[in-house]
Design a protein around this motif. Structure first.
Motif, short mmCIF file in Angstrom:
data_model
loop_
_atom_site.label_atom_id
_atom_site.label_comp_id
_atom_site.label_asym_id
_atom_site.label_seq_id
_atom_site.Cartn_x
_atom_site.Cartn_y
_atom_site.Cartn_z
N GLY A 1 -11.89 32.27 -17.57
CA GLY A 1 -12.37 33.31 -18.62
C GLY A 1 -13.05 34.36 -17.93
O GLY A 1 -13.80 35.03 -18.80
N ALA A 2 -12.92 34.73 -16.55
CA ALA A 2 -13.71 35.66 -16.02
C ALA A 2 -13.18 37.13 -16.32
O ALA A 2 -11.97 37.17 -16.26
CB ALA A 2 -13.52 35.72 -14.44
N TYR B 1 -7.36 31.99 -5.83
CA TYR B 1 -8.68 31.82 -6.57
C TYR B 1 -8.82 33.06 -7.60
O TYR B 1 -9.85 32.62 -8.41
CB TYR B 1 -9.51 31.88 -5.34
N ILE B 2 -8.22 34.04 -7.51
CA ILE B 2 -8.37 35.17 -8.68
C ILE B 2 -7.93 34.27 -9.90
O ILE B 2 -8.34 34.61 -10.90
CB ILE B 2 -7.97 36.38 -8.36
N LEU B 3 -6.68 33.90 -9.87
CA LEU B 3 -5.93 33.26 -11.05
C LEU B 3 -6.66 32.08 -11.57
O LEU B 3 -7.01 32.09 -12.50
CB LEU B 3 -4.60 32.69 -10.53
N HIS C 1 -18.10 38.83 -8.25
CA HIS C 1 -18.08 37.25 -7.58
C HIS C 1 -16.82 37.06 -6.82
O HIS C 1 -17.02 36.13 -5.84
CB HIS C 1 -18.36 36.42 -8.98
N SER C 2 -15.73 37.70 -6.80
CA SER C 2 -14.78 37.11 -6.16
C SER C 2 -14.25 38.26 -5.23
O SER C 2 -14.01 37.80 -3.99
CB SER C 2 -13.53 36.82 -7.51
N ILE C 3 -14.02 39.37 -5.57
CA ILE C 3 -13.33 40.36 -4.69
C ILE C 3 -14.31 40.82 -3.93
O ILE C 3 -14.26 41.09 -2.56
CB ILE C 3 -12.57 41.40 -5.48
#
Length: 297
Positions: free
Chosen positions: A197-198, A189-191, A206-208
Protein backbone atom coordinates in the motif's frame (compact mmCIF):
# COMPACT_ATOMS: atom_id res chain seq x y z
CA UNK A 1 42.00 -6.29 33.20
CA UNK A 2 39.79 -6.57 30.09
CA UNK A 3 36.99 -9.07 30.30
CA UNK A 4 36.92 -11.97 27.85
CA UNK A 5 33.58 -12.64 26.19
CA UNK A 6 33.04 -16.04 24.64
CA UNK A 7 29.98 -14.73 22.77
CA UNK A 8 31.53 -11.57 21.37
CA UNK A 9 29.71 -10.58 18.19
CA UNK A 10 31.61 -10.17 14.95
CA UNK A 11 31.81 -6.57 13.79
CA UNK A 12 30.46 -5.90 10.31
CA UNK A 13 31.31 -2.45 8.87
CA UNK A 14 28.51 -0.38 7.38
CA UNK A 15 28.34 0.11 3.58
CA UNK A 16 29.81 3.61 3.86
CA UNK A 17 32.62 2.35 6.11
CA UNK A 18 33.50 -0.26 3.47
CA UNK A 19 33.37 2.44 0.79
CA UNK A 20 35.71 4.68 2.79
CA UNK A 21 38.10 1.77 3.37
CA UNK A 22 38.24 1.00 -0.35
CA UNK A 23 38.61 4.70 -1.21
CA UNK A 24 41.44 5.21 1.29
CA UNK A 25 43.29 2.22 -0.19
CA UNK A 26 43.76 4.25 -3.38
CA UNK A 27 46.65 6.63 -2.61
CA UNK A 28 46.04 8.82 -5.66
CA UNK A 29 42.36 9.32 -4.77
CA UNK A 30 43.28 10.06 -1.16
CA UNK A 31 45.85 12.68 -2.23
CA UNK A 32 43.19 14.19 -4.52
CA UNK A 33 40.83 14.39 -1.55
CA UNK A 34 43.50 16.22 0.48
CA UNK A 35 44.11 18.71 -2.36
CA UNK A 36 40.37 19.25 -2.72
CA UNK A 37 40.11 19.73 1.04
CA UNK A 38 42.81 22.44 0.92
CA UNK A 39 40.94 24.39 -1.75
CA UNK A 40 37.69 23.90 0.16
CA UNK A 41 39.42 25.32 3.26
CA UNK A 42 40.57 28.34 1.22
CA UNK A 43 37.03 28.85 -0.07
CA UNK A 44 35.52 28.60 3.40
CA UNK A 45 38.04 30.69 5.33
CA UNK A 46 39.32 33.09 2.65
CA UNK A 47 39.12 36.23 4.86
CA UNK A 48 41.25 34.53 7.52
CA UNK A 49 43.84 33.03 5.15
CA UNK A 50 44.34 35.84 2.62
CA UNK A 51 47.09 38.26 3.74
CA UNK A 52 45.73 41.22 1.75
CA UNK A 53 42.44 42.61 0.49
CA UNK A 54 42.05 41.14 -3.03
CA UNK A 55 40.80 44.50 -4.35
CA UNK A 56 43.49 46.64 -2.67
CA UNK A 57 45.68 48.40 -5.25
CA UNK A 58 49.25 49.52 -4.57
CA UNK A 59 51.03 51.64 -7.18
CA UNK A 60 54.32 51.09 -5.34
CA UNK A 61 54.14 47.32 -5.84
CA UNK A 62 53.33 46.80 -9.50
CA UNK A 63 54.21 43.44 -11.07
CA UNK A 64 56.37 42.18 -8.21
CA UNK A 65 57.60 38.64 -9.05
CA UNK A 66 56.68 35.65 -6.86
CA UNK A 67 58.73 34.93 -3.76
CA UNK A 68 60.81 32.19 -5.48
CA UNK A 69 62.10 34.67 -8.09
CA UNK A 70 65.30 36.65 -7.53
CA UNK A 71 63.45 39.97 -7.28
CA UNK A 72 60.53 38.51 -5.36
CA UNK A 73 59.54 39.16 -1.77
CA UNK A 74 57.98 36.95 0.88
CA UNK A 75 55.41 39.69 1.56
CA UNK A 76 53.71 38.89 -1.75
CA UNK A 77 54.01 35.10 -1.99
CA UNK A 78 52.66 34.84 -5.55
CA UNK A 79 53.69 38.35 -6.60
CA UNK A 80 51.37 41.18 -7.68
CA UNK A 81 49.45 42.09 -10.83
CA UNK A 82 49.46 45.19 -13.03
CA UNK A 83 47.47 47.15 -10.43
CA UNK A 84 49.60 46.09 -7.47
CA UNK A 85 47.04 43.64 -6.09
CA UNK A 86 48.34 40.57 -4.25
CA UNK A 87 47.94 37.53 -6.55
CA UNK A 88 47.89 35.01 -3.68
CA UNK A 89 44.98 36.81 -1.99
CA UNK A 90 43.12 37.11 -5.28
CA UNK A 91 43.54 33.38 -6.01
CA UNK A 92 42.27 32.47 -2.53
CA UNK A 93 39.19 34.65 -2.99
CA UNK A 94 38.91 33.38 -6.56
CA UNK A 95 38.72 29.82 -5.21
CA UNK A 96 35.94 30.99 -2.91
CA UNK A 97 33.94 32.47 -5.80
CA UNK A 98 34.63 29.79 -8.43
CA UNK A 99 34.69 26.65 -6.29
CA UNK A 100 31.99 27.82 -3.87
CA UNK A 101 29.71 28.85 -6.74
CA UNK A 102 30.27 25.50 -8.47
CA UNK A 103 29.32 23.53 -5.34
CA UNK A 104 26.15 25.62 -4.92
CA UNK A 105 25.20 25.14 -8.58
CA UNK A 106 25.62 21.37 -8.39
CA UNK A 107 23.47 21.16 -5.25
CA UNK A 108 20.68 23.18 -6.88
CA UNK A 109 20.90 21.26 -10.17
CA UNK A 110 20.91 17.97 -8.28
CA UNK A 111 17.79 18.94 -6.34
CA UNK A 112 15.92 19.97 -9.48
CA UNK A 113 17.16 17.03 -11.51
CA UNK A 114 16.31 14.40 -8.90
CA UNK A 115 12.81 15.84 -8.44
CA UNK A 116 11.98 16.02 -12.15
CA UNK A 117 13.80 12.78 -12.97
CA UNK A 118 11.93 10.85 -10.30
CA UNK A 119 8.56 12.07 -11.58
CA UNK A 120 9.60 11.25 -15.15
CA UNK A 121 10.84 7.80 -14.11
CA UNK A 122 7.56 6.95 -12.43
CA UNK A 123 5.55 8.03 -15.49
CA UNK A 124 4.81 5.75 -18.40
CA UNK A 125 3.38 5.96 -21.89
CA UNK A 126 3.56 8.95 -24.23
CA UNK A 127 4.57 11.47 -21.52
CA UNK A 128 7.59 9.39 -20.53
CA UNK A 129 8.63 8.98 -24.18
CA UNK A 130 8.43 12.76 -24.81
CA UNK A 131 10.55 13.52 -21.74
CA UNK A 132 13.08 10.89 -22.80
CA UNK A 133 13.52 12.35 -26.30
CA UNK A 134 13.83 15.91 -24.96
CA UNK A 135 16.52 14.81 -22.52
CA UNK A 136 18.43 12.97 -25.23
CA UNK A 137 18.39 16.12 -27.37
CA UNK A 138 19.64 18.33 -24.51
CA UNK A 139 22.32 15.83 -23.48
CA UNK A 140 23.82 16.02 -26.99
CA UNK A 141 24.56 19.76 -26.55
CA UNK A 142 27.66 20.72 -24.49
CA UNK A 143 26.77 22.39 -21.18
CA UNK A 144 29.07 25.34 -21.87
CA UNK A 145 27.29 26.08 -25.15
CA UNK A 146 23.91 25.95 -23.40
CA UNK A 147 25.25 28.27 -20.68
CA UNK A 148 26.58 30.76 -23.26
CA UNK A 149 23.22 30.82 -25.06
CA UNK A 150 21.33 31.42 -21.80
CA UNK A 151 23.78 34.16 -20.71
CA UNK A 152 23.34 35.81 -24.13
CA UNK A 153 19.59 35.95 -23.43
CA UNK A 154 19.71 36.92 -19.73
CA UNK A 155 22.78 39.17 -19.87
CA UNK A 156 26.27 38.97 -18.40
CA UNK A 157 27.08 38.74 -14.70
CA UNK A 158 27.86 36.10 -12.09
CA UNK A 159 24.22 35.58 -11.04
CA UNK A 160 23.02 35.10 -14.62
CA UNK A 161 25.89 32.73 -15.35
CA UNK A 162 24.96 30.75 -12.23
CA UNK A 163 21.39 30.35 -13.47
CA UNK A 164 22.67 29.43 -16.93
CA UNK A 165 25.02 26.71 -15.69
CA UNK A 166 22.37 25.36 -13.31
CA UNK A 167 19.89 25.04 -16.17
CA UNK A 168 22.59 23.41 -18.32
CA UNK A 169 23.51 20.83 -15.66
CA UNK A 170 19.96 19.92 -14.61
CA UNK A 171 19.14 17.73 -17.68
CA UNK A 172 22.06 15.42 -16.82
CA UNK A 173 20.70 14.74 -13.34
CA UNK A 174 17.20 14.30 -14.79
CA UNK A 175 18.52 11.76 -17.31
CA UNK A 176 20.48 9.66 -14.81
CA UNK A 177 17.74 9.84 -12.16
CA UNK A 178 15.02 8.87 -14.63
CA UNK A 179 17.07 5.91 -15.90
CA UNK A 180 17.79 4.76 -12.35
CA UNK A 181 14.19 5.12 -11.17
CA UNK A 182 12.81 3.25 -14.20
CA UNK A 183 15.18 0.34 -13.56
CA UNK A 184 14.34 0.28 -9.84
CA UNK A 185 10.58 0.37 -10.48
CA UNK A 186 10.87 -3.03 -12.18
CA UNK A 187 12.48 -4.74 -9.17
CA UNK A 188 10.69 -7.01 -6.74
CA UNK A 189 11.16 -4.92 -3.61
CA UNK A 190 9.28 -2.04 -5.25
CA UNK A 191 6.47 -4.43 -6.18
CA UNK A 192 6.38 -5.66 -2.58
CA UNK A 193 6.15 -2.08 -1.29
CA UNK A 194 3.31 -1.36 -3.70
CA UNK A 195 1.44 -4.44 -2.53
CA UNK A 196 1.85 -3.17 1.04
CA UNK A 197 0.00 0.00 0.00
CA UNK A 198 2.96 2.42 -0.34
CA UNK A 199 2.20 5.57 -2.31
CA UNK A 200 4.62 7.31 -4.73
CA UNK A 201 6.27 9.47 -2.03
CA UNK A 202 6.79 6.49 0.27
CA UNK A 203 8.28 4.49 -2.59
CA UNK A 204 10.73 7.29 -3.34
CA UNK A 205 11.73 8.24 0.22
CA UNK A 206 11.96 4.74 1.74
CA UNK A 207 12.91 2.51 -1.20
CA UNK A 208 14.42 4.43 -4.14
CA UNK A 209 16.32 7.34 -2.53
CA UNK A 210 18.53 5.23 -0.20
CA UNK A 211 19.73 3.23 -3.21
CA UNK A 212 20.17 6.39 -5.31
CA UNK A 213 22.67 8.13 -3.00
CA UNK A 214 25.69 6.30 -4.42
CA UNK A 215 24.76 7.24 -7.99
CA UNK A 216 24.23 10.88 -6.97
CA UNK A 217 27.65 11.04 -5.28
CA UNK A 218 29.38 9.83 -8.43
CA UNK A 219 27.37 12.01 -10.83
CA UNK A 220 27.74 14.98 -8.47
CA UNK A 221 31.54 14.76 -8.71
CA UNK A 222 31.33 14.73 -12.52
CA UNK A 223 28.93 17.69 -12.53
CA UNK A 224 31.19 19.60 -10.11
CA UNK A 225 34.16 19.42 -12.47
CA UNK A 226 31.94 20.53 -15.37
CA UNK A 227 30.58 23.44 -13.29
CA UNK A 228 34.14 24.52 -12.36
CA UNK A 229 35.20 24.62 -16.00
CA UNK A 230 32.02 26.42 -17.10
CA UNK A 231 32.18 29.08 -14.37
CA UNK A 232 35.85 29.73 -15.16
CA UNK A 233 35.22 29.77 -18.92
CA UNK A 234 32.36 32.28 -18.65
CA UNK A 235 34.48 34.47 -16.38
CA UNK A 236 37.39 34.26 -18.83
CA UNK A 237 35.08 35.25 -21.71
CA UNK A 238 33.77 38.21 -19.64
CA UNK A 239 30.29 36.66 -19.65
CA UNK A 240 30.29 35.60 -16.00
CA UNK A 241 31.86 37.37 -13.03
CA UNK A 242 32.63 40.99 -13.83
CA UNK A 243 35.64 43.01 -12.58
CA UNK A 244 36.68 43.75 -9.91
CA UNK A 245 35.15 40.55 -8.46
CA UNK A 246 38.01 38.04 -7.99
CA UNK A 247 37.04 34.89 -9.91
CA UNK A 248 39.66 32.48 -11.24
CA UNK A 249 38.56 32.75 -14.89
CA UNK A 250 38.35 36.56 -14.70
CA UNK A 251 41.76 36.71 -12.96
CA UNK A 252 43.20 34.60 -15.77
CA UNK A 253 41.71 36.94 -18.37
CA UNK A 254 43.14 40.01 -16.57
CA UNK A 255 46.59 38.45 -16.58
CA UNK A 256 46.64 38.04 -20.37
CA UNK A 257 47.37 41.77 -20.83
CA UNK A 258 50.71 41.43 -19.04
CA UNK A 259 51.43 37.77 -19.81
CA UNK A 260 54.83 38.53 -21.39
CA UNK A 261 55.96 40.83 -18.55
CA UNK A 262 54.43 38.84 -15.67
CA UNK A 263 53.64 35.25 -16.72
CA UNK A 264 52.75 34.31 -13.12
CA UNK A 265 49.54 36.34 -13.50
CA UNK A 266 48.40 33.71 -16.02
CA UNK A 267 50.20 30.58 -14.83
CA UNK A 268 49.12 30.62 -11.17
CA UNK A 269 45.33 31.08 -11.58
CA UNK A 270 45.40 28.63 -14.50
CA UNK A 271 47.28 26.11 -12.34
CA UNK A 272 44.70 26.58 -9.57
CA UNK A 273 41.83 25.79 -11.95
CA UNK A 274 43.74 22.76 -13.26
CA UNK A 275 44.45 21.40 -9.77
CA UNK A 276 40.86 21.82 -8.57
CA UNK A 277 39.38 20.10 -11.64
CA UNK A 278 42.03 17.36 -11.51
CA UNK A 279 41.37 16.75 -7.79
CA UNK A 280 37.61 16.57 -8.38
CA UNK A 281 38.05 14.05 -11.22
CA UNK A 282 40.52 11.94 -9.22
CA UNK A 283 38.19 11.87 -6.20
CA UNK A 284 35.25 11.01 -8.48
CA UNK A 285 37.16 8.14 -10.08
CA UNK A 286 38.20 6.94 -6.61
CA UNK A 287 34.59 6.98 -5.46
CA UNK A 288 33.43 5.03 -8.51
CA UNK A 289 36.17 2.44 -8.00
CA UNK A 290 35.44 2.15 -4.26
CA UNK A 291 31.71 1.70 -4.84
CA UNK A 292 32.35 -0.91 -7.53
CA UNK A 293 34.72 -2.89 -5.30
CA UNK A 294 32.32 -2.65 -2.35
CA UNK A 295 29.50 -4.09 -4.41
CA UNK A 296 31.71 -6.86 -5.83
CA UNK A 297 32.82 -7.88 -2.33
Amino acid sequence: MPQFSLYEEEHHPSPWQRTWREFRASHIAFVGLIVLGVFFFFALFAPLVAPFDPLQQNINALLIPPSWELNGTITHLFGTDALGRDVFSRIIYGCRVTFGTSVLLVIIAMGLGVTIGTVAGMMSGVRSSIVNHLLDALMAIPTLLIAIIIVAVLGTGLVNSMWAITLALTPQFIHYTRTFVRSEMKKEYILASRLDGANAWQLFSHSILPNMIEMLVVQGSVALSIAMIDVSALGFLNLGAQPPLPELGAILADGLDVAYLAPWNVALPGLSIFLIVLAINVVGDGLRSALRKRVSH
